[in-house]
Design an enzyme around this catalytic site. Structure first.
Site, short mmCIF file in Angstrom:
data_model
loop_
_atom_site.label_atom_id
_atom_site.label_comp_id
_atom_site.label_asym_id
_atom_site.label_seq_id
_atom_site.Cartn_x
_atom_site.Cartn_y
_atom_site.Cartn_z
N ARG A 135 9.59 -2.14 -15.57
CA ARG A 135 8.06 -2.28 -15.06
C ARG A 135 7.45 -3.71 -15.53
O ARG A 135 6.83 -3.78 -16.48
CB ARG A 135 6.79 -1.42 -15.69
CG ARG A 135 7.29 -0.20 -15.08
CD ARG A 135 6.40 -0.22 -14.35
NE ARG A 135 6.58 1.54 -13.28
CZ ARG A 135 7.45 1.97 -12.83
NH1 ARG A 135 8.85 1.09 -12.92
NH2 ARG A 135 7.00 2.86 -12.26
N SER A 158 -0.23 4.59 -11.65
CA SER A 158 0.24 5.02 -13.61
C SER A 158 -0.69 4.35 -14.33
O SER A 158 -0.21 2.71 -13.79
CB SER A 158 1.38 5.39 -13.48
OG SER A 158 2.28 5.88 -13.22
N GLU A 166 -0.22 0.79 -18.03
CA GLU A 166 0.74 -0.46 -17.72
C GLU A 166 -0.56 -1.12 -16.42
O GLU A 166 -0.15 -2.53 -15.86
CB GLU A 166 1.22 0.91 -16.40
CG GLU A 166 1.80 0.34 -15.03
CD GLU A 166 2.72 1.42 -13.97
OE1 GLU A 166 2.91 1.93 -15.20
OE2 GLU A 166 2.83 0.78 -13.43
C1 LIG Z 1 -1.61 5.15 -6.51
C2 LIG Z 1 -0.81 4.48 -6.68
C3 LIG Z 1 0.36 4.75 -7.19
C4 LIG Z 1 1.13 3.94 -7.77
N1 LIG Z 1 2.42 3.94 -7.82
C5 LIG Z 1 3.79 2.88 -8.06
C6 LIG Z 1 5.37 3.87 -8.37
O1 LIG Z 1 5.56 4.52 -7.71
N2 LIG Z 1 5.60 2.81 -8.81
C7 LIG Z 1 5.05 1.17 -9.35
O2 LIG Z 1 6.24 0.85 -9.54
N3 LIG Z 1 4.17 1.35 -9.14
C8 LIG Z 1 2.88 1.84 -8.79
N4 LIG Z 1 1.95 1.65 -8.83
C9 LIG Z 1 1.21 0.08 -8.85
C10 LIG Z 1 0.82 -0.56 -7.81
O3 LIG Z 1 1.40 -0.26 -6.56
C11 LIG Z 1 2.10 -2.41 -8.31
O4 LIG Z 1 2.29 -2.37 -9.15
C12 LIG Z 1 2.06 -2.87 -7.14
O5 LIG Z 1 3.35 -3.87 -6.98
C13 LIG Z 1 0.52 -3.54 -7.05
O6 LIG Z 1 0.40 -4.69 -5.95
P1 LIG Z 1 -0.96 -5.22 -6.20
O7 LIG Z 1 -0.69 -6.39 -4.80
O8 LIG Z 1 -1.96 -4.93 -5.43
O9 LIG Z 1 -0.70 -6.81 -7.29
P2 LIG Z 1 -2.30 -6.77 -7.50
O10 LIG Z 1 -3.18 -4.85 -8.37
O11 LIG Z 1 -3.08 -7.34 -6.93
O12 LIG Z 1 -1.94 -8.11 -8.89
C14 LIG Z 1 -0.77 -6.82 -10.01
C15 LIG Z 1 -0.22 -8.04 -10.67
O13 LIG Z 1 0.38 -8.71 -10.47
C16 LIG Z 1 0.61 -10.28 -9.99
N5 LIG Z 1 0.71 -10.87 -8.74
C17 LIG Z 1 -0.32 -10.46 -7.38
N6 LIG Z 1 0.91 -10.79 -6.76
C18 LIG Z 1 1.17 -12.35 -7.45
C19 LIG Z 1 1.83 -12.93 -6.84
N7 LIG Z 1 1.86 -13.49 -5.53
N8 LIG Z 1 2.46 -14.06 -7.19
C20 LIG Z 1 2.07 -13.41 -8.68
N9 LIG Z 1 1.93 -12.57 -9.80
C21 LIG Z 1 1.19 -11.76 -8.71
C22 LIG Z 1 -1.61 -10.08 -10.15
O14 LIG Z 1 -1.65 -11.42 -10.79
C23 LIG Z 1 -1.54 -8.62 -11.45
O15 LIG Z 1 -1.13 -9.33 -12.57
C24 LIG Z 1 0.80 2.86 -8.16
C25 LIG Z 1 -0.77 2.22 -8.00
C26 LIG Z 1 -1.79 3.12 -7.13
C27 LIG Z 1 -2.62 2.12 -7.08
#
Ligand SMILES: Cc1cc2nc3c(=O)[nH]c(=O)nc-3n(C[C@H](O)[C@H](O)[C@H](O)COP(=O)(O)OP(=O)(O)OC[C@H]3O[C@@H](n4cnc5c(N)ncnc54)[C@H](O)[C@@H]3O)c2cc1C
Length: 336
Positions: A139, A212, A313
């Site tokens: 992570r 998580s 996280e």
């Molecule tokens: C129901 C649920 C289940 C999940 N299951 C998992 C799992 O099994 N495993 C897991 O690892 N995660 C899991 N997650 C967490 C999530 O899916 C991941 O962290 C995912 O990568 C977030 O994507 P996002 O585009 O929504 O990120 P955001 O929430 O928009 O951003 C997350 C972080 O990344 C940064 N970021 C986003 N895009 C960029 C970019 N282009 N350049 C630089 N920084 C950037 C943001 O600044 C922020 O700090 C889960 C979340 C939910 C809601």
């Protein structure tokens, strides 16, 4: 809510953004919790496009940061590009996947990342980091560390070995009986992962949640041996050696929260999911302070019972920017 939002549909637009005002970067926001209205600029990556090339051994994809992760998993599988099936149904964008090195069911995305392209905010130029420069760990990555708020991921390069190996080490996947057809077997894994996730994790569109909430804590062998005396059944997984060459282990944060009898515990509309203790549900009607109280209460309870520290996280944004909530900092704002 934010003061202003810029949607980036073409990477070159980043050259025009004024980074002198406070800003945060967002993909789809699934791993981000806003405590209050954010006072700065939100830069939202919405670029799209997937390019495919191949050679004798590998298939290469160059994928825009704004693409949806699960859609990428589905389209690769449909095309017979195998490997991402264990990572099905993880919400969010492709650009966010390297940030916390998304992982599930025995696979982390770093296994398939060839390079990450992005925009350096200070130097105002695009450059590429190879996999080994991304400092991937559980992570974690350089994008959460040294390059946090300094580098915007615009594209991710993936590399898939044409000779595919299934990853079935995670409990419920062990029961899958392979057919011998790689495509069929990868599809079986995908279906199983989707089924488990739909059973286990509440759909954020129905009950808001960020998946998580806490990272699984990493402890030393010494700490583990002390815990095993009181909790011989504590789930623990070896993760190698730390920088001091000491054996380290990962604990299951959900198990600790469950053992601390916190399932179903509520502060205002925030509830520890009665089915899956690692997920916090937002039933509405709660404030940012309620979220902070919930995080601190869980961290305090786990520290008191197990002498283990829990880090969130989920990325937390307050009025001034990102903050880390911990018992020692309470809420360390704008310092990340
Ligand atoms: C129901 C649920 C289940 C999940 N299951 C998992 C799992 O099994 N495993 C897991 O690892 N995660 C899991 N997650 C967490 C999530 O899916 C991941 O962290 C995912 O990568 C977030 O994507 P996002 O585009 O929504 O990120 P955001 O929430 O928009 O951003 C997350 C972080 O990344 C940064 N970021 C986003 N895009 C960029 C970019 N282009 N350049 C630089 N920084 C950037 C943001 O600044 C922020 O700090 C889960 C979340 C939910 C809601």
């Amino acid at each position: 809510m934010a003061q202003d939002v810029i949607e980036i549909s073409k990477s070159e637009q980043l050259n025009q953004v004024d980074f002198n005002i406070p800003f945060i970067i967002l993909g789809e926001g699934s791993n981000t919790v806003f405590l209050n209205d954010y006072s700065g600029l939100v830069i939202s990556m919405k670029n799209s496009g997937i390019e495919k090339t191949q050679d004798e051994k590998f298939i290469y994809l160059n994928v825009a940061a704004g693409e949806n992760w699960h859609a990428l998993v589905c389209s690769t599988l449909a095309e017979g590009i195998l490997g991402l099936e264990n990572l099905a149904l993880i919400p969010g964008s492709v650009g966010a996947a390297p940030v916390q090195n998304i992982g599930a069911y025995g696979v982390e995305v770093q296994k398939f990342i060839n390079y990450v392209k992005g925009y350096d905010i200070n130097q105002k130029r695009f450059y590429t980091l190879l996999n080994e420069q991304c400092e991937f760990a559980y992570r974690e990555s350089i994008f959460k560390g040294e390059l946090n708020q300094k580098f915007i991921i615009t594209e991710v390069g993936f590399k898939f070995n044409k000779s595919w190996q299934p990853e079935l080490t995670y409990g419920p996947l062990k029961q899958i009986s392979l057919t011998g057809s790689n495509k069929e077997d990868a599809k079986q894994i995908f279906n199983q992962v989707v089924t488990i996730r739909e059973e286990k994790l509440p759909d954020p569109k129905k009950i808001p949640n960020a998946g998580s909430f806490f990272k699984n804590p990493i402890i030393t062998n010494l700490q583990l041996q002390a815990l095993l005396k009181d909790y011989p059944e504590i789930p623990h997984y070896p993760v190698g050696l730390n920088s001091k060459n000491i054996k380290i282990y990962k604990l299951a944060a959900g198990w600790l929260i469950d053992q601390a009898q916190l399932k179903g515990f509520k502060i205002a509309g925030i509830e520890v999911n009665p089915q899956q203790a690692l997920v916090l549900l937002n039933h509405g009607g709660s404030s940012g302070d309620d979220i902070i109280q919930m995080i601190l209460t869980i961290q305090h309870t786990i520290r008191a019972k197990f002498s283990v520290e829990l880090d969130h996280e989920v990325r937390i944004i307050d009025t001034d920017g990102e903050c880390k909530i911990s018992l020692s900092n309470l809420c360390l704002k704008g310092k990340l």
